[in-house]
Design a protein around this motif. Sequence first.
Motif, short mmCIF file in Angstrom:
data_model
loop_
_atom_site.label_atom_id
_atom_site.label_comp_id
_atom_site.label_asym_id
_atom_site.label_seq_id
_atom_site.Cartn_x
_atom_site.Cartn_y
_atom_site.Cartn_z
N HIS A 334 0.85 -1.18 0.00
CA HIS A 334 0.00 0.00 0.00
C HIS A 334 0.89 1.24 0.00
O HIS A 334 1.62 1.48 0.97
N THR A 358 -2.56 -1.03 -2.90
CA THR A 358 -2.97 0.36 -3.13
C THR A 358 -1.85 1.01 -3.92
O THR A 358 -0.84 1.46 -3.35
N TRP A 368 -8.32 6.33 -0.02
CA TRP A 368 -8.01 5.41 -1.11
C TRP A 368 -8.33 4.00 -0.68
O TRP A 368 -7.90 3.55 0.39
N PRO A 370 -8.05 -0.12 -1.31
CA PRO A 370 -7.15 -1.06 -1.98
C PRO A 370 -7.85 -1.87 -3.05
O PRO A 370 -9.08 -2.06 -3.02
#
Length: 374
Positions: A334, A358, A368, A370
Amino acid sequence: MGGPVERLPEEMLALIFRDLPLRDLVAAARVCRAWAAAATNSTVWSDTSISCDCELEDLLPPYLFACLDHIRNLRLEYEPSKKASRRTAFELLIALASRAPRLRGLRLECRGENLLFDAGHDILGAVQELCGAAHQLRHLDLRRLPYTLGNTLVLKAAGGCPELRSLFLDNHALVNGVQPISVLKLLAACPHLRALGLHLASMSHKALVLLAAPHRSPFALLALRCACPEDAHASPLPDEAWATLSCRHPGLEVELELEPVLPDAAVTSILQPAVPVAVLRLNLSGDTVGPLRFAARHYAKTLRVLEVHAPASTKLHTALEELAARCAGLREVHCFCVVRPSVLDAFRAHCPRLRSYTLKLKRERHPWRPTVVG
């Protein structure tokens, strides 16, 4: 004669009731005697989640307290800024302390905003009382408490909970109050401990040596959060001690969370080659590229989860691609900045076990989310 639902055996009703929210469970218990018996069945309460919202206040006496004897594992959520929610959480913890021999696991979570300058003395005092009475407690998770956790709590757990298997104190407090000497006493008193979460300043070379002792049960997880001023000035943990610990416990996984308070020199001392890092979270104010390249060289066999908070740059993208090429066992990555397409391609090509990532190619609205790999 009652309908089909009323004629269900108590055991079957209990299996249905255990998935109900608390307020619905209370309503079901008031339908008839059979339902009341099923709603207080130990099956319903063995693994319990309670949210101490304001509506829960009128449910406490006598129904909920009567069911506390059946609780084995409790996840308790409350909002510290709401008096009713906080009072309910406090009263539940105190009530549990008088019934603690049956309790095996406790996880506390704060939601919403915490009051300014709130030290949480009431809640922490209740947890300490519970630790003094819950002699069979095996799991205690306080990562979601915003308060400074101190020596008194750790020593209470050491003296009252010899069966502890996991203890997590690596919370998001601005100050760390747990001294290394208290951790040593905890480890000596709890030989079956398998998972431990602490701020870095609470660890010591002696603690690593004690964890590697021949008489200890297999140790599986050490989570170290490095986010307080005390963590930035903590003494380095020698690479040789990490190597000995890894040899003694070959299944050991280490989680490292590095926050902006750490200067580059402190990061360098923390990232020792022999640390079996499985989870690495980098949110640094200084150099991020160097730690990424270090992880690619030394943690390629152990790294499973990577999280990066850093400004986008060509050097960062190149370091991520190098890490992807080396760390084939990664399951999650991520990165909270926009990356170039070749970064995403690198992780897709070299990390066959990737389950979620991500890696955004253009700016999106936060938060945001994933991408889950099917």
